[in-house]
Design a protein around this motif. Structure first.
Motif, mmCIF file in Angstrom:
data_model
loop_
_atom_site.group_PDB
_atom_site.id
_atom_site.type_symbol
_atom_site.label_atom_id
_atom_site.label_comp_id
_atom_site.label_asym_id
_atom_site.label_seq_id
_atom_site.Cartn_x
_atom_site.Cartn_y
_atom_site.Cartn_z
ATOM 1 N N TYR A 157 0.649 -1.142 -0.002
ATOM 2 C CA TYR A 157 -0.036 -0.002 -0.013
ATOM 3 C C TYR A 157 1.045 1.352 -0.117
ATOM 4 O O TYR A 157 1.631 1.363 0.808
ATOM 5 C CB TYR A 157 -0.921 -0.122 1.223
ATOM 6 N N ASN A 158 0.927 2.131 -0.981
ATOM 7 C CA ASN A 158 1.674 3.127 -1.267
ATOM 8 C C ASN A 158 3.182 3.065 -1.108
ATOM 9 O O ASN A 158 3.856 3.737 -0.437
ATOM 10 C CB ASN A 158 1.249 4.291 -0.120
ATOM 11 N N SER A 168 -4.049 1.685 -3.441
ATOM 12 C CA SER A 168 -2.917 2.655 -3.055
ATOM 13 C C SER A 168 -3.136 4.171 -3.813
ATOM 14 O O SER A 168 -3.715 4.086 -5.119
ATOM 15 C CB SER A 168 -1.345 2.355 -3.472
ATOM 16 N N THR A 217 1.770 2.243 -7.182
ATOM 17 C CA THR A 217 2.255 1.092 -6.391
ATOM 18 C C THR A 217 1.521 -0.139 -7.421
ATOM 19 O O THR A 217 2.084 -0.906 -7.944
ATOM 20 C CB THR A 217 1.518 0.976 -5.119
#
Length: 315
Positions: free
Chosen positions: A4-5, A35, A39
């Protein structure tokens, strides 16, 4: 691999997996959790490059760490599962081969982990040193064998280092010990697996854990307070779950209450600080508080003799 991110890091994480040298096939399942950066695009680009290895699972809405991990686990096809979150990476191309070989050699082993090192960001560069591994001053008794009494030792069973059988992981999910509301999953798994099986160990640095300034653990004092509240909730449930296990140790409770007290003071959250003090009073006599605290602190003291470790680049 849940992510995530992680646009800044994901390529390193993926490369560490696809470069594994094994005499068996393996797959990489990436759980991308909606995200806000690039990503997903990076993950999909790698899927195009390695369609025989990589499968990306994603959705338009964020589902959270625990559900994200579960949904990719259900799609796994292998005999074994290993984990590497999107901001960490594997640094040893024989990580999987060594771990599988050890698992195959001893059916009493339920999980295999290894040494690892931390990476810190200084200015715009990530700095890490394989020679300064986390386990280089850790006594072997905390790293392998029957570890249920010390399962809460925070330096072992780091998520990016573990491998276990898929059916074992399925049993853990079905056990009822894990709750998706917990702010973590690693401690729950550590308690459960060490209660039922031996721990195997590879004395080599195979993974790098990034101490990310944007992680949940480093999002401020309030985030830490929430983490330790969750830890106390888990410990309460674990005491009931392991009721027949007479050697369930008080160390995790002591650790969690102490952490809650210290971080609530830092956050100037006086009601929570009082809660932590009352928790100590409820669960510990004075002598037990001193004994458990001493054991918990002593467990963290480094050994005088450095343990031999293989690091990347060495044979």
């Amino acid at each position: 691999m849940i992510t995530y991110n992680h646009a800044e890091y994901l390529a390193d994480a993926i490369e560490g997996v696809v470069q594994q040298a094994c005499n068996f096939p393996f797959e990489l399942l990436i759980g991308e959790d909606a995200s806000k950066d690039e990503t997903l695009q990076i993950a999909l680009e790698y899927q195009k490059r390695y369609p025989h290895i990589i499968r990306v699972v994603h959705s338009e809405t964020n589902v959270g760490m625990n559900i994200n991990s579960w949904r990719i686990f259900t799609k796994a096809r292998g005999k074994y599962v290993a984990y590497c979150e999107g901001d960490d990476f594997w640094c040893a191309p024989d990580k999987l081969a060594l771990q599988v070989a050890q698992m195959e050699s001893n059916e009493k082993i339920g999980i295999v982990h290894s040494d690892w090192t931390r990476a810190y960001k200084k200015k715009d560069q990530w700095i890490y040193d394989y020679a300064k591994s986390v386990h280089r001053r850790v006594a072997p008794k905390y790293l392998e064998g029957d570890l249920f009494k010390t399962w809460h030792y925070p330096k072992i069973l780091r998520t990016c280092t573990i491998l276990l059988r898929k059916n074992t992981m399925a049993e853990w999910y079905a056990s009822g010990l894990m709750n998706e509301k917990y702010h973590f999953g690693d401690s729950v798994l550590s308690a459960w697996i060490t209660a039922r099986a031996q721990v195997g160990y590879i004395p080599a640095v195979t993974a790098v854990y990034r101490v990310s300034p944007n992680s949940a653990l480093r999002s401020g004092a309030k985030a830490r307070v929430s983490l330790y509240r969750s830890a106390l909730e888990f410990d309460t449930n674990a005491r009931s779950f392991f009721g027949s296990k007479v050697d369930y140790h008080d160390g995790y409770r002591w650790d969690s209450a102490a952490g809650l007290l210290l971080w609530s003071l830092r956050a100037r959250d006086w009601p929570t600080a009082r809660t932590a003090l009352l928790d100590f009073k409820k669960h510990f006599t004075l002598s037990r508080f001193i004994t458990t605290g001493y054991q918990t602190i002593a467990m963290r003291l480094p050994t005088l003799q450095r343990q031999p470790r293989r690091i990347p680049g060495q044979t």
